[in-house]
Design a protein around this motif. Sequence first.
Motif, PDB file in Angstrom:
ATOM      1  N   SER A   1       0.761  -1.071  -0.108  1.00 34.19           N
ATOM      2  CA  SER A   1       0.029   0.007   0.101  1.00 34.19           C
ATOM      3  C   SER A   1       1.107   1.156   0.094  1.00 34.19           C
ATOM      4  N   PHE A   2       0.343   2.306  -0.715  1.00 34.72           N
ATOM      5  CA  PHE A   2       1.036   3.698  -0.611  1.00 34.72           C
ATOM      6  C   PHE A   2       0.218   4.680  -0.198  1.00 34.72           C
TER       7      PHE A   2
ATOM      8  N   ALA B   1       0.181   2.915   4.041  1.00 33.03           N
ATOM      9  CA  ALA B   1      -1.245   3.240   4.074  1.00 33.03           C
ATOM     10  C   ALA B   1      -2.227   2.069   4.134  1.00 33.03           C
ATOM     11  N   SER B   2      -2.109   1.531   5.340  1.00 34.61           N
ATOM     12  CA  SER B   2      -3.058   0.202   5.347  1.00 34.61           C
ATOM     13  C   SER B   2      -4.510   0.611   5.403  1.00 34.61           C
ATOM     14  N   THR B   3      -4.621   1.876   5.507  1.00 29.55           N
ATOM     15  CA  THR B   3      -6.081   2.493   5.322  1.00 29.55           C
ATOM     16  C   THR B   3      -5.780   3.847   4.499  1.00 29.55           C
ATOM     17  N   GLU B   4      -7.022   4.281   4.027  1.00 27.71           N
ATOM     18  CA  GLU B   4      -6.919   5.365   3.219  1.00 27.71           C
ATOM     19  C   GLU B   4      -6.349   6.734   3.826  1.00 27.71           C
ATOM     20  N   GLU B   5      -6.348   6.682   5.271  1.00 28.86           N
ATOM     21  CA  GLU B   5      -5.822   7.728   5.927  1.00 28.86           C
ATOM     22  C   GLU B   5      -4.381   8.065   5.871  1.00 28.86           C
ATOM     23  N   GLY B   6      -3.547   6.734   5.941  1.00 30.27           N
ATOM     24  CA  GLY B   6      -2.139   6.697   5.657  1.00 30.27           C
ATOM     25  C   GLY B   6      -1.422   6.983   6.918  1.00 30.27           C
TER      26      GLY B   6
END
Length: 372
Positions: A21-22, A342-347
Amino acid sequence: MTTQTTLSRTKAPFRADHVGSFLRPESIKKARKELAEGSITKEALREIENVEITRIVDKQIALGYKGITDGEFRRSYWHFDFLENLLGFEGYLAAQGKQFHNVVTSAHSVRNIGKIAFNPEHPFFADYAFLAEAVGDRAVAKVSIPSPNQLIRLGFRNEEFYPTLEEYAADLQQAYRDTILHFYSLGNRYIQIDDTFWGDLCSDKALEIFGSQETYDELKRVATENVKNIQIGLPEDLVVTTHICRGNFRSSYSQEGAYEPVAKELFGETGFDGFFLEYDTDRAGGFEPLRYYKGDGQIILGLITSKTPELEDIAEVKARIAEATKYVPLEQLCLSPQCGFASTEEGNNLTEEQQWAKLALVKQIADEVWGD
């Protein structure tokens, strides 16, 4: 450590690799907000995602990476977007989010609403097809999906449909096998199974999490069988790896604890072609549990943190790689960040420029150690 010019790898997992993830670019964040407000369509959002995914594919290749992901740019979460699109599950808003070290996640979750099965219309298939086309023959397109072990956590199984854990796990495993085989039919040859459940099992607070030693032992057994069984009958040229994590949300974590309590099962029995292991802090303990690994695959040492922007000292990273060779030969080691950015969209709390600097550092060290 001196350069080992004979140890470059042309097969996944690679000497310099990454979890997947990025950080989401502002264009995607803005488009998601506009979609929620109703000012753009889903198709318009997808076109924006397409542009940004193409950009980061080219960036990964330019940095010298051979295993390429789409940055999980189409996801809000590393796990829920996949899990809620399996037949037999749905996403919903839970009463509360998950408590991390110093922050709480959103309250989104999934629940079991029927019999579990492969979903031939799963949106991840179209997402992979786009990634594969963007990568072409320049590198290897890599898929990352959450482990079936995420769904054996306490409270997920609906006893109305599955009176026993064994029945539940059996259907879950079949759905995963079918899903993986469909990815293969689309051309995928490199898949990663992301798994935070092992992080719970090796947590210093494991008995608090699971309630009793009996429950802990049962779920560790099922977790081992789950990931062994989803690999049954897979094609020999499909590389199946796993990533073990103790939580990665806004640069925070959820668990602490060495691999020792699960090492015999995880490293000795699960049979993955590669293990992406969190090793960026002492929260994961030392390399001693790797003594259980006797396979012919790769141990990918997550010695570069994705949680903070400061670059690691190259000499110190090389020294830790040398230390790991006490338990696993150098030719069976690789290097990566400990998790995604960024495991979630917050990063996590770093910039995109700092993210790429981390990946450049991984590649530099891999080149110097293995002649990648």
